[in-house]
Design a protein around this motif. Structure first.
Motif: not given
Length: 449
Positions: A444-449
């Motif tokens: 979630r931190k590496a590929l934020p929405g």
């Protein structure tokens, strides 16, 4: 045969968007520089020979264009950094870039490569392979050579352990592989240590193996959405982590696999330390240099295999974009793909595997052989001169292979997977649920929405 792309094709793109590309007559004559990693077929390999053939056609027509291959040193990650730096700064005048299939979204989203004609991806291109060339509704590349995980095995080890039929045919599942490993453990051939090996060092090889485990137990798993953002949950990750733990159990996995890359795992398998090896198609001719056909077998990887390979794209800053697109069409055409297959690459077109009327136009490579014969190192071939395993094993593997997550932030995704899943190989690994939660938070931190 020189494939010529009509100028009309250079004005349209898949998805309906326009292609901001000039006609060939607007291109600046001169060298079309192709930047690529090392050709595993060696000096004056098949890529260079195809470029030489294209150049001969251009010289005969007096076009004023000539292609020139520049091989980039270093690992795949180092090559990616070199290409990004060169295209972003304009420090190198590259016209065509050979990209790992996972880099296409990143380079396209950054505006470093331009859209290409939709016609480059016709129905002859293997469907999963073709999908790696698209991003955001447009075609940004053309598949050059492909890859899919395969299972290599030592027929001699199985025979020495008392297995009646050491030919695994069209494949096996993981329980059957584990059963064979148990037999090998009870009747250890000379030099044998553990059942199988693969690439689990702290680099993308670990991510590839993880994705093969994840997608084998959760076929519909999608870690990213259409925009490349993280789209899963800890619960989605849990089955894949459990499967990866099972596949990497100390009872079946060669201990050195947890810090092995492609070269190390290949060497361990060839030396007989293990009976099974997960590797890429290019290992086929390499292994046949060390092991004759009666000692070496190859079949489908149990479960799902991850798709690899390289795609050709035109640099957005190229002064010869239309001619560069013509070069790409030639290098990825039916005849050229047959050349790549004969030389040991995984071709991207179905016709290379199934149509005996499609022949390589540049003559055999040094390692090639006449139909029905053997190449250098004893690599077996079918009657049409293809590697013997190509049509029955390699093509189905490519047709069933799955993509890694599609995101412009693939580097961050790989780093996250590599780091977090490394906990499985420590002396005190976390539980599956704990690791799923950690990996979920990190993604979630590496590929934020």
């Amino acid at each position: 045969m020189l494939l010529v792309v009509p100028v009309l094709l250079l004005t349209a793109c898949g998805g309906g968007g326009p292609v901001s590309r000039a006609a060939v007559g607007d291109d600046v004559p001169g060298d079309i520089v192709v930047a690529s990693g090392r050709d595993v077929t060696g000096k004056n390999g098949v890529r260079q020979r195809l470029i030489d053939a294209w150049n001969a056609g251009q010289e005969k027509e007096g076009t004023g264009f000539r292609a020139r291959l520049v091989e980039l040193p270093g690992s795949a990650d180092e090559q990616r950094s070199q290409l990004l730096g060169a295209l972003q700064s304009g420090s190198a005048a590259y016209d065509v870039v050979n990209l790992d299939v996972t880099w296409v979204p990143e380079f396209a989203a950054a505006g470093l490569i331009g859209p290409l004609p939709a016609g480059l991806l016709d129905d002859d291109v293997i469907a999963p392979v073709a999908s790696t060339a698209r991003w955001d509704g447009h075609v940004y590349a053309a598949p050059f050579n492909s890859d899919a995980g395969l299972l290599y095995y030592r027929r001699d080890h199985l025979r020495q352990a008392g297995v009646r039929d050491p030919d695994l045919g069209s494949g096996l599942d993981w329980p059957e592989l584990e059963r064979l490993v148990n037999i090998l453990d009870d009747h250890r051939p000379p030099g044998y240590e553990r059942g199988w090996t693969t690439q689990l060092a702290a680099y993308e090889g670990r991510t590839v193996n993880a994705m093969e485990a994840f997608t084998s137990v959760s076929p519909g798993l999608a870690l990213t959405d259409a925009d490349g953002h993280y789209a899963a949950t800890a619960a989605d990750l849990l089955p894949g982590i459990a499967e990866l733990r099972r596949r990497t159990a100390a009872s079946t996995l060669l201990a050195d696999a947890t810090h092995s890359d492609e070269a190390a795992s290949l060497a361990d398998f060839a030396a007989g330390r293990t009976a099974f090896l997960r590797h890429w198609p290019y290992a086929y001719p390499a292994l046949h240099q060390a092991l004759p056909d009666d000692r070496l077998g190859v079949t489908a990887l149990p479960g799902r295999a991850v798709l690899g390979g390289q795609n050709l794209a035109v640099a957005e800053a190229s002064r010869r974009p239309a001619k560069a697109a013509q070069l790409i069409a030639y290098l990825t055409g039916r005849e050229s793909e047959r050349c790549l297959l004969d030389a040991g690459f995984a071709a991207t077109r179905t016709s290379a595997y199934t149509d005996d009327t499609v022949a390589c136009p540049v003559g055999p490579a040094a390692s090639a052989a006449p139909p029905g014969g053997e190449g250098a190192g004893g690599m077996p071939r079918d009657r049409a001169g293809r590697p013997a395993y190509a049509t029955g094993t390699l093509l189905p593997a490519l047709q069933r292979a799955v993509q890694r997550p599609r995101t412009p932030l693939y580097g961050a995704f790989t780093q996250t997977f590599t780091t977090e899943l490394g906990a499985l190989f420590t002396d005190d690994p976390p539980s599956d649920a704990e690791l799923a939660d950690r990996l979920d938070r990190a993604l979630r931190k590496a590929l934020p929405g």
